[in-house]
Design a protein around this motif. Structure first.
Motif, PDB file in Angstrom:
ATOM      1  N   MET A  63       3.638  37.300  27.904  1.00 60.18           N
ATOM      2  CA  MET A  63       4.843  37.000  28.658  1.00 60.18           C
ATOM      3  C   MET A  63       5.971  36.517  27.748  1.00 60.18           C
ATOM      4  N   VAL A  64       5.588  35.894  26.644  1.00 58.79           N
ATOM      5  CA  VAL A  64       6.560  35.398  25.660  1.00 58.79           C
ATOM      6  C   VAL A  64       6.235  36.022  24.306  1.00 58.79           C
ATOM      7  N   ASP A  65       7.273  36.487  23.599  1.00 61.59           N
ATOM      8  CA  ASP A  65       7.110  37.058  22.261  1.00 61.59           C
ATOM      9  C   ASP A  65       7.295  35.963  21.221  1.00 61.59           C
ATOM     10  N   THR A  66       6.655  36.148  20.077  1.00 65.11           N
ATOM     11  CA  THR A  66       6.793  35.180  18.991  1.00 65.11           C
ATOM     12  C   THR A  66       6.737  35.898  17.655  1.00 65.11           C
ATOM     13  N   SER A  72       9.122  29.071   9.851  1.00 61.26           N
ATOM     14  CA  SER A  72       9.248  28.688  11.263  1.00 61.26           C
ATOM     15  C   SER A  72       8.808  29.798  12.207  1.00 61.26           C
ATOM     16  N   ASN A  73       8.233  29.405  13.352  1.00 63.27           N
ATOM     17  CA  ASN A  73       7.885  30.341  14.417  1.00 63.27           C
ATOM     18  C   ASN A  73       8.986  30.331  15.471  1.00 63.27           C
ATOM     19  N   TYR A  74       9.364  31.517  15.929  1.00 68.31           N
ATOM     20  CA  TYR A  74      10.407  31.655  16.939  1.00 68.31           C
ATOM     21  C   TYR A  74       9.813  32.300  18.189  1.00 68.31           C
ATOM     22  N   PHE A  75      10.325  31.886  19.357  1.00 68.21           N
ATOM     23  CA  PHE A  75       9.810  32.362  20.640  1.00 68.21           C
ATOM     24  C   PHE A  75      10.965  32.875  21.496  1.00 68.21           C
ATOM     25  N   TRP A  76      10.705  33.959  22.235  1.00 68.62           N
ATOM     26  CA  TRP A  76      11.717  34.480  23.141  1.00 68.62           C
ATOM     27  C   TRP A  76      11.044  35.303  24.240  1.00 68.62           C
ATOM     28  N   ALA A  77      11.758  35.490  25.332  1.00 71.09           N
ATOM     29  CA  ALA A  77      11.258  36.307  26.449  1.00 71.09           C
ATOM     30  C   ALA A  77      12.454  36.757  27.278  1.00 71.09           C
ATOM     31  N   ALA A  82       9.301  40.831  30.211  1.00 69.64           N
ATOM     32  CA  ALA A  82       8.289  40.054  30.915  1.00 69.64           C
ATOM     33  C   ALA A  82       7.810  40.773  32.166  1.00 69.64           C
ATOM     34  N   LEU A  83       8.742  41.437  32.853  1.00 67.57           N
ATOM     35  CA  LEU A  83       8.387  42.145  34.080  1.00 67.57           C
ATOM     36  C   LEU A  83       7.434  43.288  33.787  1.00 67.57           C
ATOM     37  N   GLU A 150       3.195  34.358  39.767  1.00 68.16           N
ATOM     38  CA  GLU A 150       4.012  33.158  39.590  1.00 68.16           C
ATOM     39  C   GLU A 150       5.103  33.363  38.539  1.00 68.16           C
ATOM     40  N   CYS A 151       4.852  34.235  37.545  1.00 67.63           N
ATOM     41  CA  CYS A 151       5.818  34.441  36.459  1.00 67.63           C
ATOM     42  C   CYS A 151       6.697  35.666  36.679  1.00 67.63           C
ATOM     43  N   ASP A 152       6.661  36.233  37.863  1.00 73.64           N
ATOM     44  CA  ASP A 152       7.517  37.378  38.182  1.00 73.64           C
ATOM     45  C   ASP A 152       8.976  36.913  38.204  1.00 73.64           C
ATOM     46  N   PRO A 153       9.860  37.556  37.408  1.00 71.53           N
ATOM     47  CA  PRO A 153      11.273  37.142  37.386  1.00 71.53           C
ATOM     48  C   PRO A 153      11.916  37.111  38.766  1.00 71.53           C
TER      49      PRO A 153
END
Length: 209
Positions: A63-66, A72-77, A82-83, A150-153
């Motif tokens: 659900m989240v990319d990294t 450093s580690n970076y996270f985004w979604a 995600a859908l 629950e994580c549906d946009p």
């Protein structure tokens, strides 16, 4: 009117996951873990000690990319990514659910046949044991499917709008209560503390931010 102050309930794991996804969907930005650890407790009510665990669960579920850049580690979604990820996972889980359902039905039939004209056997006991395991797996898969909903946009947006309406309604009632208190003080000369005590209004009663 009596205001009953209820004990605040902690967030469930799924509520934490949903709220964390809101951080990414609302900002469409890229974060480091330290950024999420600052934002999540302050804006989403996620306890600091659980931020890393919740974030990792979303990464594990796609659900989240990294990515690691330098040290450093970076996270985004993003909602579209995600859908699609959620749809693929739900489809995969539904296929597994269907397979286990079919196996369960087949086992039911085998157990029925094993009952005809014979007493309990080792084969029947083994089949019942397998059936029990399949039922547990089926329930587990159903829980997994519900988790991804629950994580549906779209659901997150619906929840956000529902929360907005509830917040506005609560603040309207808060305004009404303050107005009544103000009127009672002017009309009868009551002290505010006495009004609060009489009607069970908590000391920290206020508008919702």
């Amino acid at each position: 009117m009596v205001i009953i102050k209820s004990k605040k309930r902690g967030l469930s794991v799924e509520e934490k996951r949903t709220r964390m996804m809101e951080i990414f969907f609302d900002t469409k930005d890229v974060f480091q873990l330290k950024d999420i650890e600052k934002i999540a407790p302050k804006e989403k009510g996620i306890t600091a000690m659980s931020v890393k665990e919740v974030l990792q669960s979303l990464v594990d579920d796609g659900m989240v990319d990294t990515d690691r850049i330098g040290t450093s580690n970076y996270f985004w979604a993003f909602p579209s990514k995600a859908l699609h990820a959620r749809k693929r996972k739900v489809e995969e889980l539904q296929n597994q659910y269907s397979d286990y359902n079919q196996k369960k039905e087949n086992l039911h039939e085998s157990i029925k046949k094993s009952k005809v004209g014979r007493q309990d056997t080792e084969e029947r006991a083994a089949l019942i044991k397998e059936l029990t395991a399949l039922r547990q797996k089926k329930d587990q898969l159903k829980t997994e499917i519900d988790k991804y909903k629950e994580c549906d946009p779209d659901i997150i947006e619906e929840t956000r709008q529902a929360n907005k309406v509830a917040k506005e309604a609560a603040n309207r009632w808060t305004e009404n209560i303050f107005s009544v208190k103000s009127w009672a003080k002017r009309k009868f000369g009551f002290e505010e503390s006495k009004i609060d005590k009489t009607f069970g209004i908590p000391e920290d009663f206020d508008y919702i931010d």
